[in-house]
Design a protein around this motif. Structure first.
Motif, PDB file in Angstrom:
ATOM      1  N   VAL A 263      -6.805   0.559   3.230  1.00  0.00           N
ATOM      2  CA  VAL A 263      -5.800   1.348   3.953  1.00  0.00           C
ATOM      3  C   VAL A 263      -5.593   2.728   3.341  1.00  0.00           C
ATOM      4  O   VAL A 263      -5.602   3.730   4.046  1.00  0.00           O
ATOM      5  N   ASP A 264      -5.378   2.784   2.041  1.00  0.00           N
ATOM      6  CA  ASP A 264      -5.024   4.050   1.398  1.00  0.00           C
ATOM      7  C   ASP A 264      -6.213   4.974   1.177  1.00  0.00           C
ATOM      8  O   ASP A 264      -6.042   6.182   1.031  1.00  0.00           O
ATOM      9  N   LYS A 265      -7.408   4.385   1.150  1.00  0.00           N
ATOM     10  CA  LYS A 265      -8.603   5.195   0.880  1.00  0.00           C
ATOM     11  C   LYS A 265      -9.681   4.907   1.925  1.00  0.00           C
ATOM     12  O   LYS A 265     -10.718   4.316   1.623  1.00  0.00           O
TER      13      LYS A 265
ATOM     14  N   LEU B 263     -13.248   9.788   4.325  1.00  0.00           N
ATOM     15  CA  LEU B 263     -12.160  10.740   4.524  1.00  0.00           C
ATOM     16  C   LEU B 263     -11.587  11.217   3.195  1.00  0.00           C
ATOM     17  O   LEU B 263     -11.712  10.562   2.168  1.00  0.00           O
ATOM     18  N   ALA B 264     -10.945  12.371   3.254  1.00  0.00           N
ATOM     19  CA  ALA B 264     -10.319  12.947   2.070  1.00  0.00           C
ATOM     20  C   ALA B 264      -8.914  13.406   2.421  1.00  0.00           C
ATOM     21  O   ALA B 264      -8.611  13.719   3.572  1.00  0.00           O
ATOM     22  N   LYS B 265      -8.051  13.457   1.426  1.00  0.00           N
ATOM     23  CA  LYS B 265      -6.656  13.826   1.660  1.00  0.00           C
ATOM     24  C   LYS B 265      -6.480  15.327   1.815  1.00  0.00           C
ATOM     25  O   LYS B 265      -5.906  15.801   2.769  1.00  0.00           O
ATOM     26  N   SER B 266      -6.936  16.057   0.834  1.00  0.00           N
ATOM     27  CA  SER B 266      -6.766  17.514   0.821  1.00  0.00           C
ATOM     28  C   SER B 266      -8.125  18.146   1.082  1.00  0.00           C
ATOM     29  O   SER B 266      -8.982  18.157   0.211  1.00  0.00           O
ATOM     30  N   VAL B 267      -8.328  18.646   2.310  1.00  0.00           N
ATOM     31  CA  VAL B 267      -9.661  19.095   2.715  1.00  0.00           C
ATOM     32  C   VAL B 267      -9.851  20.549   2.305  1.00  0.00           C
ATOM     33  O   VAL B 267      -9.487  21.474   3.022  1.00  0.00           O
TER      34      VAL B 267
ATOM     35  N   HIS C 103       0.844  -1.192   0.000  1.00  0.00           N
ATOM     36  CA  HIS C 103       0.000   0.000   0.000  1.00  0.00           C
ATOM     37  C   HIS C 103       0.882   1.246   0.000  1.00  0.00           C
ATOM     38  O   HIS C 103       2.040   1.217   0.422  1.00  0.00           O
ATOM     39  N   TYR C 104       0.280   2.369  -0.431  1.00  0.00           N
ATOM     40  CA  TYR C 104       1.019   3.627  -0.407  1.00  0.00           C
ATOM     41  C   TYR C 104       1.363   4.036   1.020  1.00  0.00           C
ATOM     42  O   TYR C 104       2.425   4.598   1.275  1.00  0.00           O
ATOM     43  N   MET C 105       0.478   3.770   1.973  1.00  0.00           N
ATOM     44  CA  MET C 105       0.795   4.154   3.344  1.00  0.00           C
ATOM     45  C   MET C 105       2.057   3.444   3.823  1.00  0.00           C
ATOM     46  O   MET C 105       2.928   4.050   4.445  1.00  0.00           O
ATOM     47  N   GLN C 106       2.156   2.159   3.532  1.00  0.00           N
ATOM     48  CA  GLN C 106       3.369   1.427   3.926  1.00  0.00           C
ATOM     49  C   GLN C 106       4.590   2.017   3.233  1.00  0.00           C
ATOM     50  O   GLN C 106       5.642   2.226   3.859  1.00  0.00           O
TER      51      GLN C 106
ATOM     52  N   ILE D 289       0.345   9.923  -1.049  1.00  0.00           N
ATOM     53  CA  ILE D 289      -0.898   9.457  -1.645  1.00  0.00           C
ATOM     54  C   ILE D 289      -1.839   8.852  -0.614  1.00  0.00           C
ATOM     55  O   ILE D 289      -3.046   9.029  -0.682  1.00  0.00           O
ATOM     56  N   GLY D 290      -1.310   8.124   0.349  1.00  0.00           N
ATOM     57  CA  GLY D 290      -2.156   7.578   1.404  1.00  0.00           C
ATOM     58  C   GLY D 290      -2.885   8.697   2.131  1.00  0.00           C
ATOM     59  O   GLY D 290      -2.298   9.717   2.471  1.00  0.00           O
ATOM     60  N   VAL D 291      -4.189   8.505   2.369  1.00  0.00           N
ATOM     61  CA  VAL D 291      -4.975   9.548   3.030  1.00  0.00           C
ATOM     62  C   VAL D 291      -4.458   9.810   4.432  1.00  0.00           C
ATOM     63  O   VAL D 291      -4.401  10.958   4.887  1.00  0.00           O
ATOM     64  N   ALA D 292      -4.076   8.764   5.160  1.00  0.00           N
ATOM     65  CA  ALA D 292      -3.537   8.936   6.510  1.00  0.00           C
ATOM     66  C   ALA D 292      -2.098   9.437   6.414  1.00  0.00           C
ATOM     67  O   ALA D 292      -1.215   8.745   5.923  1.00  0.00           O
ATOM     68  N   SER D 293      -1.864  10.634   6.884  1.00  0.00           N
ATOM     69  CA  SER D 293      -0.562  11.275   6.724  1.00  0.00           C
ATOM     70  C   SER D 293       0.506  10.609   7.582  1.00  0.00           C
ATOM     71  O   SER D 293       0.281  10.292   8.755  1.00  0.00           O
ATOM     72  N   THR D 294       1.682  10.403   6.997  1.00  0.00           N
ATOM     73  CA  THR D 294       2.809   9.805   7.722  1.00  0.00           C
ATOM     74  C   THR D 294       4.066  10.668   7.531  1.00  0.00           C
ATOM     75  O   THR D 294       4.455  11.411   8.415  1.00  0.00           O
TER      76      THR D 294
END
Length: 608
Positions: free
Chosen positions: A595-597, A601-605, A252-255, A396-401
């Protein structure tokens, strides 16, 4: 949030539009669609599934054309249903895609119903489509200009008309939109990354701009007084959007983005050979000398980064600091102070609430403004006097890391620069801090090697319904961030608390079914934290402890311990958040969530 991509070309534009939507999936969405002008007719495909499903549908529907608009929608007005999915039509003549919110749509809708218009959706967007149709007299640009005089809110629009093939009209007010200039074709997008590989030349529209986009031209107008006047905007060459998009060996992108953090920190600190206020802009030395307070405005994960910075600013730079949730600050009466540095933090630089809070602070006479942001071309950077651009790369992952950890690195650098400007940082201390910061990537890699141990814990969390996260001092915001990550992507209810608050209420929740994650660095609060941990054990709570070198916390019944390789002192928050990210990620994997979506939720609010 919602994503727009549109354009006029010499070729079938649908594959470009759908690929653009795919590139913007990271922003978060729950429906998507595309419409084209083909042989004097509007044709569209829409779905409440994923972009890949839309691509198959356009092929089945034989939707093709050289002029088109497309959209990924994150639902605000109206549920994620086909009738609410963009593009929306008016009388099969006008097609509209829209990001943002039209605040006065209800009154306009009532007016249009009185004129005989029939509404089929629950959206505010349909008002725009019908209003354009009402004003249309053979000139799409003129109709859109009349509409812009009527509607209020924060929005980005792309509009086409079946009677004017080869033409798209776009507009923006307080929502991002760019013109992308190609060879014998031109495009519009809410994110330049949507058109990576198609072109590298972009015009960033400014507030109030309306663009008349055709195959060979892109003319821009801005409302000045009562008239739209032709204006020129600079062309920027932006390259490299596509270099980090491939997943590579990751699931996944988050990983991928968790594991990119060492490089992201290294890139963010690249070129920093000494701690100096001038690295934030030529105006910052004077501002840092003048400031008496710092006001941090941010949302979500960026807000937690600001909370960590408060501890640093007050302990290391001796500067009082207030941290405010942007959406709350802008709507309350506060006491302005012209000697306050107003600092915004944002990954995208387009967060609507943070931008509005910034403008509110400026309207109160606070003219010292600065942002920490990941996008150099963003509205946040343009509207502040100073900035530091983190170099996290595309997230790209919605959850920011990696955006979070690079924000922390920039905030620590800023704190040190303020301390130096105020005579509180000696030459020896400056060298030591630079050395410690340069060591961060290596320390991060050592923590990432703990992934398999953390993965074992995740299998336990996946069977639970709730979790508590505890931290003390500057690690309390890290507990909040860990809880946020877990609930964002695994949908497991989690809350972060200062450990000392346990006995003031949360302890009532602790039992054998409540896992309690504890951030336990070897610092001056460790012994007090150990006492809080004993409070949990006495209630049969199960502890999952992330300690570090010298903590002397041993695993035992009801006490699981993973020891990080070193003690990171004042930089510990940047390191201790990494295992919490991995715990959330692997818990979500174990639960089988997207995980990524993550849902809702949205990435850029970019809406309020």
């Amino acid at each position: 949030m919602c994503g727009i991509v549109a354009g006029v070309s010499y070729r079938n534009i649908v594959p470009i539009l759908t690929e653009g939507l795919r590139r913007m999936e990271y922003r978060g969405y729950d429906s998507c669609g595309v419409a084209v002008v083909d042989d004097g007719q509007l044709k569209r495909s829409r779905t409440v599934k994923r972009v890949q499903d839309l691509i198959r549908q356009t092929e089945e529907d034989e939707v093709k054309g050289s002029t088109g608009i497309a959209h990924t929608r994150w639902a605000t007005h109206g549920a994620p249903e086909i009738r609410n999915t963009h593009p929306l039509f008016s009388n099969n003549q006008i097609a509209v895609v829209h990001n943002g919110i039209i605040e006065n749509y209800a009154a306009i809708k009532e007016e249009l119903i009185g004129k005989g218009y029939e509404f089929v959706s629950q959206t505010d967007t349909e008002v725009i489509a019908h209003l354009v149709h009402y004003y249309y007299k053979g000139d799409l640009l003129g109709a859109v200009e009349n509409v812009l005089r009527r509607i209020r809110g924060a929005f980005a629009l792309a509009i086409s008309c079946k009677d004017e093939p080869g033409r798209i009209v776009a507009a923006r007010v307080a929502a991002p939109l760019v013109i992308a200039l190609g060879e014998n074709e031109n495009f519009v997008a809410s994110d330049p990354m949507a058109l990576a590989g198609v072109t590298d030349r972009y015009i960033y529209l400014e507030d109030g701009d309306v663009a008349d986009v055709r195959q060979q031209s892109a003319e821009i107008y801005n409302l000045q007084g009562d008239q739209f006047v032709r204006v020129e905007r600079p062309v920027s060459v932006v390259q490299g959007f596509s270099q980090n998009i491939a997943l590579g060996p990751y699931t996944h992108y988050m990983q991928k983005e968790i594991f990119e953090q060492p490089q992201a920190i290294s890139d963010t600190l690249e070129g920093v050979v000494g701690i100096s206020s001038s690295i934030f802009g030529h105006e910052t030395p004077a501002m840092f000398k003048r400031l008496k307070r710092v006001l941090i405005l941010a949302c979500g994960t960026s807000y937690y980064a600001g909370m960590v910075a408060k501890y640093w600013l007050e302990s290391l730079a001796k500067v009082p600091c207030d941290v405010e949730i942007a959406s709350e600050y802008r709507y309350r009466e506060s006491v302005p102070d012209k000697d306050t540095l107003v600092l915004t933090i944002s990954q995208s630089g387009e967060t609507a609430d943070t931008l509005a809070a910034l403008e509110h602070a400026k309207s109160l006479g606070m003219d010292m403004t600065m942002t920490i942001c990941n996008v150099a071309t963003s509205a946040m950077v343009k509207r502040t006097r100073a900035h530091y651009i983190t170099r996290a790369g595309v997230e790209i992952g919605v959850a920011s890391t990696k955006a979070f950890t690079t924000q922390l690195a920039a905030l620590f650098l800023m704190t040190s620069a303020i301390a130096k400007e105020k005579g509180l940082l000696s030459e020896e201390e400056e060298k030591a801090r630079l050395k410690d910061m340069r060591h961060l990537p290596e320390a991060m890699r050592a923590i990432l090697e703990k992934e398999n141990e953390i993965k074992e814990w995740a299998s336990v969390f996946a069977q639970k319904n709730n979790a508590l996260f505890l931290g003390r001092g500057m690690h309390y915001p890290i507990a909040l961030e860990g809880a946020l990550k877990l609930k964002e992507i695994s949908y497991l209810h989690a809350e972060g608390y200062p450990a000392g608050e346990l006995k003031h209420g949360p302890l009532a929740l602790v039992d054998a079914e409540m896992p309690v994650v504890t951030v336990a660095p070897n610092d001056e609060l460790l012994e007090k934290l150990k006492g809080n941990m004993e409070e949990v054990r006495a209630r049969k709570g199960e502890l999952f402890v992330f300690s570090d070198q010298g903590c002397n916390i041993q695993p035992s019944e009801g006490m699981h311990v993973i020891q990080l390789p070193e003690n990171y002192a004042v930089l510990s928050p940047i390191l201790h958040v990494i295992p919490l990210q991995l715990l959330a990620y692997h818990t979500a994997i174990a639960k089988g969530t997207d995980v990524d979506k993550p849902r809702n939720l949205a990435k850029s609010v970019t809406t309020e």
